[in-house]
Design an enzyme around this catalytic site. Structure first.
Site, PDB file in Angstrom:
ATOM      1  N   HIS A 274       0.044 -21.310  -7.794  1.00 17.97           N
ATOM      2  CA  HIS A 274       0.992 -20.349  -7.582  1.00 17.97           C
ATOM      3  C   HIS A 274       2.451 -20.737  -6.984  1.00 17.97           C
ATOM      4  O   HIS A 274       2.481 -21.733  -6.589  1.00 17.97           O
ATOM      5  CB  HIS A 274       0.391 -19.558  -6.454  1.00 17.97           C
ATOM      6  CG  HIS A 274       0.139 -20.301  -5.112  1.00 17.97           C
ATOM      7  ND1 HIS A 274       1.248 -20.329  -4.278  1.00 17.97           N
ATOM      8  CD2 HIS A 274      -0.875 -21.122  -4.624  1.00 17.97           C
ATOM      9  CE1 HIS A 274       0.513 -21.242  -2.830  1.00 17.97           C
ATOM     10  NE2 HIS A 274      -0.586 -21.741  -3.339  1.00 17.97           N
ATOM     11  N   ASP A 275       3.415 -19.865  -7.296  1.00 18.68           N
ATOM     12  CA  ASP A 275       4.776 -20.097  -7.081  1.00 18.68           C
ATOM     13  C   ASP A 275       5.249 -21.413  -7.713  1.00 18.68           C
ATOM     14  O   ASP A 275       6.313 -21.874  -7.534  1.00 18.68           O
ATOM     15  CB  ASP A 275       5.113 -20.304  -5.635  1.00 18.68           C
ATOM     16  CG  ASP A 275       4.454 -19.019  -4.900  1.00 18.68           C
ATOM     17  OD1 ASP A 275       4.997 -17.981  -5.027  1.00 18.68           O
ATOM     18  OD2 ASP A 275       3.345 -18.941  -4.234  1.00 18.68           O
TER      19      ASP A 275
ATOM     20  N   GLY B 225       0.257 -25.723  -5.765  1.00 20.28           N
ATOM     21  CA  GLY B 225       1.107 -24.477  -5.684  1.00 20.28           C
ATOM     22  C   GLY B 225       2.776 -25.050  -5.403  1.00 20.28           C
ATOM     23  O   GLY B 225       2.868 -26.154  -4.898  1.00 20.28           O
TER      24      GLY B 225
END
Length: 281
Positions: free
Chosen positions: A127-128, A145
């Site tokens: 994520h991100d 992440g």
């Protein structure tokens, strides 16, 4: 209400949820699931058993192979269903079982993969994360992440990149490397834990960098990572010695960056010391 182009081809077993947008010339194969916030730009192909969720946009002419999944919730305990998503750039290819998780509330809400990328089988983008254009992730690469990869990086099979790590453009990460700290542009890292072992000479040569570019970068790397004295003093010396050199300046700017979340990767035995560094072009 869903919006499906009349020129798109949808297999009868595929599930296209209301609100999804399917562009012209798209091909959605058997047993694919496309969520309500998803946009497939023109010419996207979902081969089979692909799952796409979240506020996710797949760039034109990208291809997602069997069992790839994009935009599923982040593996982040702070996430509680916020409307986040993923952006995949045009002409990127995600092979079998690739996973790209959507952004979290701890970032800007989006995970981004650039144009013309190749994510080989079973690789994972956390994520991100932000993956630059023309990046290659070999089989089983794992990005934690908030990882940032510059354009045209190559990550070898099974490499693991710790969360928050930055890898500068044109860097090479060896297979099975465990990278817990930032990798400068044009660098070559290897090992567990990973260490900087030199300049990505082969990759730079293949991408058309000149002999002069290689000489300057190699000299800068030796000064920065092999000479005696404190790193701060070597950094100042490199700025003075290579003033005006654009590529070395990029390395120095990366090292000086104020938004670093991780420390800089430590040098190992440089390839030149091992007697295996190739001659200049």
């Amino acid at each position: 209400m869903d919006s499906i182009s009349g020129t798109a081809t949808i297999h009868p077993s595929a599930v296209i949820e209301a609100g999804a947008q399917i562009g012209s010339g798209c091909r959605v194969g058997p047993f694919c699931i496309v969520g309500p916030g998803v946009v497939l730009e023109e010419g996207v192909e979902l081969v089979s058993h692909v799952v796409i969720e979240g506020q996710t946009r797949i760039g034109a002419e990208s291809r997602l192979s069997a069992y790839a999944s994009v935009g599923l919730p982040p593996q982040d305990l702070k996430y509680h269903g916020e409307p986040t998503g993923v952006v995949i750039g045009p002409r990127s290819h995600l092979r079998e079982h690739v996973t790209v998780h959507r952004g979290s509330v701890g970032g800007d809400g989006m995970t981004r993969v650039g144009a013309d990328c190749l994510l080989m089988a079973c690789s994972h983008v956390g994520h991100d994360s932000r993956v630059g254009d023309r990046v290659i992730l070999a089989n089983n690469v794992m990005l934690g992440g908030h990882v940032q990869l510059g354009e045209q990086c190559f990550l070898g099979g099974g490499a693991a990149i710790h969360q928050m790590v930055r890898v500068g453009r044109h860097a090479m990460v060896g297979g099975l490397a465990g990278v817990t700290n930032d990798v400068p542009p044009f660098g070559n890292v290897f090992g567990l834990p990973a260490r900087l072992v030199g300049l990505n000479v082969v990759g730079l040569r293949r991408r058309g960098f000149s002999r002069e570019n290689l000489h300057a970068l190699r000299a800068a790397f030796r000064l920065l990572f092999r000479e005696p004295g404190t790193f701060a003093a070597r950094l100042v010396a490199a700025e003075e010695r290579f003033a005006g050199d654009v590529l070395v300046g990029e390395v120095l700017a990366f090292l000086r960056s104020g938004d670093r979340k991780r420390e800089l990767i430590r040098p190992g035995r440089m390839a030149v010391e091992l007697g295996v560094e190739e001659e200049d072009a």
